[in-house]
Write a protein that holds these residues in place. Structure first.
Motif, PDB file in Angstrom:
ATOM      1  N   CYS A 173     -47.666 -53.786  21.773  1.00 14.66           N
ATOM      2  CA  CYS A 173     -46.785 -54.556  21.426  1.00 14.66           C
ATOM      3  C   CYS A 173     -45.420 -55.070  22.114  1.00 14.66           C
ATOM      4  CB  CYS A 173     -46.313 -54.252  20.487  1.00 14.66           C
ATOM      5  SG  CYS A 173     -47.122 -54.213  18.887  1.00 14.66           S
ATOM      6  N   CYS A 228     -43.150 -55.966  17.133  1.00 14.58           N
ATOM      7  CA  CYS A 228     -43.904 -57.249  16.705  1.00 14.58           C
ATOM      8  C   CYS A 228     -42.391 -58.120  15.497  1.00 14.58           C
ATOM      9  CB  CYS A 228     -44.469 -56.553  15.394  1.00 14.58           C
ATOM     10  SG  CYS A 228     -45.889 -55.317  15.731  1.00 14.58           S
ATOM     11  N   LEU A 249     -54.305 -51.974  19.504  1.00 17.68           N
ATOM     12  CA  LEU A 249     -52.789 -52.612  18.713  1.00 17.68           C
ATOM     13  C   LEU A 249     -53.418 -51.766  17.427  1.00 17.68           C
ATOM     14  CD1 LEU A 249     -52.514 -56.566  18.843  1.00 17.68           C
ATOM     15  CD2 LEU A 249     -50.622 -54.623  19.880  1.00 17.68           C
ATOM     16  N   LEU A 266     -49.194 -59.529  15.902  1.00 21.14           N
ATOM     17  CA  LEU A 266     -48.290 -58.853  15.796  1.00 21.14           C
ATOM     18  C   LEU A 266     -48.187 -58.919  14.166  1.00 21.14           C
ATOM     19  CD1 LEU A 266     -45.432 -60.396  18.850  1.00 21.14           C
ATOM     20  CD2 LEU A 266     -47.173 -57.900  18.917  1.00 21.14           C
ATOM     21  N   ARG A 287     -49.152 -55.658  12.232  1.00 16.37           N
ATOM     22  CA  ARG A 287     -49.217 -54.708  12.799  1.00 16.37           C
ATOM     23  C   ARG A 287     -47.599 -54.544  11.958  1.00 16.37           C
ATOM     24  NH1 ARG A 287     -53.166 -52.036  12.965  1.00 16.37           N
ATOM     25  NH2 ARG A 287     -51.353 -49.867  13.162  1.00 16.37           N
TER      26      ARG A 287
END
Length: 546
Positions: free
Chosen positions: A249, A289, A237, A274, A277
Motif C-alpha cells: 500500500c 490506502c 494486498l 486500494l 483494502r
C-alpha cells in the motif's frame, strides 16, 4: 562428474560438506577454483539438493560458502534455476514464528529458511555475470525482497548470547535489495535512497516511509520496471501478513502520487486495489490506502473529476474510522480532502459540504498538533465553495467555528497558528463584514508577527459593531474553552471574553449572560496555570462597570 554426477543423488550432502571442509585448507588459487567448478558441474545434476545443503550452513556465511554461491551464479542457466528456487523459498516459507505470552505483546522469531535464502541471493547478486538474468527476473526479485523487508523489520534482533543465527533479518534483506539494485545498475535509485536516509528507515518500523522513497526513486530512475513490479505486488494486498500489505500500500500510494508515469490504466488499477483494502483490519493499511487515494489529486482536473465521487466517499469514511488510535487515518483523510477539493467544482461537493465541516470540527481540539493544523487548513479550503448555493449554511459553520479559529491563533504550535491564519484569510470574504475581512488580510500574514492581545481587542470592537446578533453566541462559545486542555487557549478565551464584554455598550448588555460569564472567570482564578489566572484577573478588571 559431468557425465556420471547424476548417479550421486544420495551423496549430495556429504559431497558439499566434504568440499566445504577442504576449501578452508586449500591455499593454491588454481586448486580452489577447480574445486569450486566441480561443485558447479555437480549442481547441473542436483542443483536443488546442493542449494539445500548450502542453506543449512550457519549465518552469516563464511568465505567458503560465499564462494560456493558465487560459483553457482557463474552459469546463466543455473542462475535462473537458482532464482526460481530461492524466490519460492522466500515467498512460501513462514517469514517468522510468533510467540505470545499472556499480558505482553507477541514476539516474532526468525525462521531459518527465508533468512538463508536472502543471504544466498545477496551473494549471487554480487557476481557480475548475473546482470542479464537479474534484469530478466528483476520485478520478481524486487517484489519478493521488499515484502521480505516488511516482515523482517518486526523480527526480534539476534541476542549476543543466543545459540541461533547471528544475522539481523532486516539488515540482511535491505542489503540484499541494495545489491540487487547495484547489479541492475540502478545507481541513481541507490543514491536517492541514501540522501533521504531511506536505507535506515527500511530497517526500522519507519519502513513505510522508506518504501515511499523507493517507489518515487523507481518512477524517476527505473520506469521500465514499474508496471511489472505492480503486477507482482498486487496479490500481496490480500496477504495474511500485515507488514506485507503495508509495504504494497505504501508503494502503490507513492506510485499514484507519481502518476504512474502517465499510465492512467495502471493508476485506475491501483486505485481500485486500494479501495478494496479500506476495510483492512490494520489501521496502518487503511491509512496508506487513504493516502494513495488522496494522491489522485496529482492527476489533474479531468481525472480528478472522473474519480471525485469515489474518492470523496473514501475520505469521508476515513474520517469516520473508529479504530484510529493515533488519528493517522483522520489526518490522511483531511489532507486528501484538501488536495482533492482544490481541483473540483462546487457541484461535486455541495451535497456533502456541511457534512465535511461538521466532521472536522472535533479535530480542532485534538491533542495532536498536525491533526489540528490539517483540520483548520481543510476548513479554510472549504470556503472556496461557500460563495454559491451553499453560502448560507456554510456561513453558519463559519460562525460556529469562529471562536476556535481565533483562539488557536495564539497557541504553542506554529503549524496550527499558520493554519488558523490561512483559514481566517480564506473565510474573511464570506463574513459580510468588510472591516473584519480587511483586518484579517492585513494582519494575518503567514510569516509576520501578530500582536495578539491588541489584535483581539480591536477585533472585539468590530464584532460588536458588525455582528451584534451573534454576541451572546460568541461569548458563550468562548466560555466553553475555559475547560480546554491547553492553558494558552484558556488564557486566550478569558481575555477575549473580557474584550467582548468590556467594549460592549451598556445598552446592549441585557442579552449577555453576565452572571454565568463572571462566575466562570472567577473559577479560572483557581487554575493551576499562572498564565490563565493572570488573564482571567485581567478580563475581570475590564468588567468593572458591570
Amino acid at each position: 562428474m559431468r557425465q556420471r554426477g547424476g548417479e550421486l543423488a544420495s551423496e549430495v550432502e556429504k559431497f558439499v560438506k566434504a568440499l566445504y571442509e577442504r576449501l578452508s585448507r586449500i591455499t593454491v588459487p588454481q586448486t580452489r577454483t577447480g574445486a569450486l567448478r566441480s561443485l558447479r558441474t555437480f549442481s547441473v545434476h542436483h542443483l536443488i539438493n546442493v542449494m539445500t545443503a548450502l542453506l543449512d550452513f550457519p549465518l552469516p556465511y563464511d568465505e567458503a560458502i560465499v564462494s560456493c554461491w558465487q560459483t553457482l551464479a557463474g552459469d546463466a542457466q543455473l542462475t535462473r534455476m537458482l532464482f526460481e528456487h530461492l524466490l519460492d523459498l522466500i515467498n512460501s516459507s513462514l517469514p517468522y514464528k510468533e510467540r505470545s505470552e499472556r499480558g505482553s505483546a507477541p514476539t516474532f522469531l526468525p525462521t531459518p529458511i527465508p533468512m538463508a535464502a536472502v543471504c544466498g541471493l545477496r551473494e549471487v547478486f554480487r557476481v557480475e555475470e548475473t546482470s542479464e538474468v537479474v534484469e530478466e527476473y528483476f520485478h520478481r526479485l524486487f517484489s519478493s525482497l521488499v515484502l521480505r523487508i516488511g516482515c523482517a523489520v518486526v523480527i526480534k534482533k539476534p541476542d549476543k548470547d543466543s545459540t541461533g543465527p547471528k544475522s539481523d533479518p532486516a539488515k540482511d534483506a535491505v542489503s540484499c535489495l541494495r545489491e540487487l539494485l547495484t547489479r541492475a545498475s540502478l545507481d541513481k535509485v541507490i543514491a536517492t535512497m541514501e540522501e533521504a536516509g531511506a536505507w535506515i528507515q527500511l530497517e526500522t518500523n519507519d519502513f513505510p516511509a522508506g518504501m515511499t522513497t523507493l517507489a518515487r526513486a523507481m518512477c524517476e530512475d527505473a520506469p521500465t520496471f514499474v508496471s511489472k513490479i505492480v503486477a507482482s505486488l498486487t496479490s500481496s494486498l490480500s496477504s495474511l501478513y500485515e507488514q506485507q500489505r503495508v509495504v504494497t500500500c505504501s508503494f502503490f500510494a507513492e506510485l499514484i502520487n507519481q502518476r504512474c508515469l502517465g499510465d492512467l490504466t495502471l493508476v485506475e488499477m491501483q486505485m481500485n486495489s486500494l479501495l478494496g483494502r479500506l476495510i483492512d483490519s490494520s489501521h496502518i493499511v487503511r491509512m496508506l490506502c487513504i493516502r494513495g487515494l488522496g494522491n489522485i489529486s496529482t492527476l489533474g482536473g479531468e481525472q480528478v473529476h472522473k474519480y471525485s465521487t469515489t474518492i470523496l466517499s473514501a475520505m469521508m469514511s476515513g474520517m469516520d474510522d473508529r479504530d484510529d488510535p493515533e488519528d493517522l487515518i483522520t489526518l490522511e483523510s483531511m489532507s486528501g480532502l484538501s488536495k482533492i477539493l482544490s481541483q473540483i467544482e462546487e457541484g461535486h461537493v455541495r451535497s456533502i459540504l456541511i457534512n465535511i465541516a461538521l466532521r472536522i470540527r472535533p479535530c480542532f481540539e485534538k491533542p495532536k498538533s498536525s491533526v489540528r493544523a490539517a483540520a483548520f487548513t481543510l476548513f479554510g479550503n472549504l470556503s472556496r465553495f461557500g460563495d454559491g448555493p451553499s453560502r448560507a449554511p456554510f456561513l453558519e459553520q463559519i460562525h460556529n467555528n469562529f471562536m476556535s479559529l481565533l483562539l488557536h491563533l495564539n497557541e504553542d504550535e506554529p503549524e496550527v497558528v499558520s493554519a488558523c491564519k490561512g483559514a481566517l484569510r480564506e473565510v474573511g470574504p464570506l463574513l459580510a463584514s468588510e472591516k473584519v475581512n480587511t483586518m484579517f488580510q492585513k494582519h494575518l500574514v503567514m510569516d509576520g508577527h501578530l500582536f495578539y492581545g491588541e489584535f483581539m481587542n480591536d477585533l472585539a470592537r468590530l464584532i460588536i459593531s458588525d455582528f451584534n446578533d451573534k454576541m451572546s453566541f460568541y461569548t458563550m462559545g468562548c466560555c466553553s474553552f475555559f475547560k480546554s486542555m491547553w492553558p494558552s487557549i484558556k488564557s486566550n478565551a478569558a481575555m477575549f471574553v473580557g474584550y467582548l464584554l468590556g467594549n460592549l455598550p451598556a445598552e446592549r448588555r441585557r442579552t449577555i449572560s453576565k452572571e454565568h460569564i463572571c462566575s466562570a472567570l472567577i473559577l479560572l482564578l483557581r487554575d493551576p496555570s499562572s498564565k490563565v489566572r493572570s488573564s482571567s484577573a485581567e478580563a475581570i478588571s475590564l468588567l468593572f462597570d458591570y
